[in-house]
Scaffold this motif. Structure first.
Motif, PDB file in Angstrom:
ATOM      1  N   THR A  75       1.717   5.770   8.652  1.00 35.45           N
ATOM      2  CA  THR A  75       2.753   4.944   9.388  1.00 35.45           C
ATOM      3  C   THR A  75       3.902   4.606   8.360  1.00 35.45           C
ATOM      4  OG1 THR A  75       0.637   3.269  10.075  1.00 35.45           O
ATOM      5  CG2 THR A  75       2.696   2.416  10.185  1.00 35.45           C
ATOM      6  N   LEU A  76       4.980   4.819   9.119  1.00 29.31           N
ATOM      7  CA  LEU A  76       6.220   4.602   8.536  1.00 29.31           C
ATOM      8  C   LEU A  76       6.930   3.304   8.477  1.00 29.31           C
ATOM      9  CD1 LEU A  76       7.980   8.082   9.368  1.00 29.31           C
ATOM     10  CD2 LEU A  76       6.532   7.565   7.292  1.00 29.31           C
TER      11      LEU A  76
ATOM     12  N   ILE B  41       0.713  -1.082   0.003  1.00 24.44           N
ATOM     13  CA  ILE B  41      -0.136  -0.175  -0.090  1.00 24.44           C
ATOM     14  C   ILE B  41       0.854   1.268   0.205  1.00 24.44           C
ATOM     15  CG2 ILE B  41      -0.351   0.102   2.562  1.00 24.44           C
ATOM     16  CD1 ILE B  41      -3.071   1.171   2.131  1.00 24.44           C
ATOM     17  N   PRO B  42       0.649   2.167  -0.978  1.00 25.76           N
ATOM     18  CA  PRO B  42       1.391   3.540  -0.696  1.00 25.76           C
ATOM     19  C   PRO B  42       0.895   4.292   0.463  1.00 25.76           C
ATOM     20  CG  PRO B  42       0.050   3.398  -2.949  1.00 25.76           C
ATOM     21  CD  PRO B  42      -0.349   2.022  -2.037  1.00 25.76           C
ATOM     22  N   ALA B  43       1.882   5.272   0.575  1.00 20.73           N
ATOM     23  CA  ALA B  43       1.668   6.205   1.819  1.00 20.73           C
ATOM     24  C   ALA B  43       0.154   6.657   2.036  1.00 20.73           C
ATOM     25  CB  ALA B  43       2.678   7.193   1.861  1.00 20.73           C
ATOM     26  N   HIS B  44      -0.471   6.483   3.140  1.00 16.61           N
ATOM     27  CA  HIS B  44      -1.775   7.211   3.326  1.00 16.61           C
ATOM     28  C   HIS B  44      -2.075   7.441   4.459  1.00 16.61           C
ATOM     29  CE1 HIS B  44      -1.662   2.964   4.526  1.00 16.61           C
ATOM     30  NE2 HIS B  44      -2.712   3.174   5.089  1.00 16.61           N
ATOM     31  N   VAL B  45      -3.217   8.197   4.767  1.00 14.78           N
ATOM     32  CA  VAL B  45      -3.829   8.220   5.995  1.00 14.78           C
ATOM     33  C   VAL B  45      -5.302   7.370   5.938  1.00 14.78           C
ATOM     34  CG1 VAL B  45      -5.028   9.886   7.689  1.00 14.78           C
ATOM     35  CG2 VAL B  45      -2.944  10.552   6.438  1.00 14.78           C
TER      36      VAL B  45
ATOM     37  N   LEU C  79       5.335   6.364  13.318  1.00 15.29           N
ATOM     38  CA  LEU C  79       4.440   7.060  12.557  1.00 15.29           C
ATOM     39  C   LEU C  79       4.515   8.388  12.662  1.00 15.29           C
ATOM     40  CD1 LEU C  79       2.461   7.824  15.175  1.00 15.29           C
ATOM     41  CD2 LEU C  79       1.634   5.767  14.726  1.00 15.29           C
ATOM     42  N   LEU C  80       3.854   9.276  11.925  1.00 12.84           N
ATOM     43  CA  LEU C  80       3.626  10.735  11.895  1.00 12.84           C
ATOM     44  C   LEU C  80       2.046  10.894  12.286  1.00 12.84           C
ATOM     45  CD1 LEU C  80       5.120  11.445   8.458  1.00 12.84           C
ATOM     46  CD2 LEU C  80       6.515  11.603  10.983  1.00 12.84           C
ATOM     47  N   ARG C  81       1.961  11.878  13.089  1.00 16.46           N
ATOM     48  CA  ARG C  81       0.527  12.247  13.601  1.00 16.46           C
ATOM     49  C   ARG C  81       0.591  13.728  13.322  1.00 16.46           C
ATOM     50  NH1 ARG C  81      -1.822   8.611  16.938  1.00 16.46           N
ATOM     51  NH2 ARG C  81      -0.202   7.365  18.230  1.00 16.46           N
TER      52      ARG C  81
END
Length: 162
Positions: free
Chosen positions: A110-111, A34-38, A80-82
């Motif tokens: 999520t990294l 899955i690509p980078a996402h929220v 992760l980044l918030r």
């Protein structure tokens, strides 16, 4: 075979070009599926689908801007980044889709997924310097599906460019 679906906000190409090399290095398995996402709405939140589909189809053009803070390392190994800005817009979009009783679900990218974290070495300061001030504006929602452990696939997109 397990079949899942969710509503997702994929990073636009410009921001994806910043985040994807980090994800690929830290977590090549998750990067491959899955690509980078929220994640906007999880599988268990998508019932009844007919009602949600109608709300999505009737969505007016929107723009959710999230500015992300420093990478966080959780106790399970997840990195992760918030967001530090824009969380209210994200929650309002969730409510527009799920209704006013939608549970609060924290936005994040999520990294490094915890199931893949064992033995992964990284420098948080280096990651932070690359991602400093990352700001993303989301204008489309993707309905995605996954069968088993196969890559996620986009089934439909909702929203319009402003």
């Amino acid at each position: 075979m397990l079949h899942r679906r969710q509503l997702t906000l994929f990073l636009p190409p410009a921001q994806g070009a910043i985040v994807e090399p980090i994800r690929q290095r830290l977590d090549p398995r998750q990067h491959a599926i899955i690509p980078a996402h929220v994640t906007l709405c999880r599988d268990d939140e998508l019932a009844p689908w007919e009602v949600l589909h109608q709300r999505l189809a009737n969505l007016e053009a929107f723009a959710v801007m999230l500015q992300f803070g420093e990478p966080q390392v959780l106790s399970d190994g997840c990195v992760l980044l918030r967001p530090v800005r824009g969380e209210e817009q994200y929650q309002q979009l969730r409510q527009a889709i799920l209704g006013p009783s939608a549970k609060v679900h924290g936005a994040h990218i999520t990294l490094l997924h915890p199931r893949n974290a064992a033995g992964v070495l990284y420098d948080v300061a280096e990651i932070a310097s690359v991602l400093a001030g990352l700001t993303v504006t989301f204008r489309t929602i993707a309905l995605i599906e996954q069968s088993g452990s196969e890559p996620w696939s986009v089934q439909q997109e909702y929203g319009a460019t402003i």
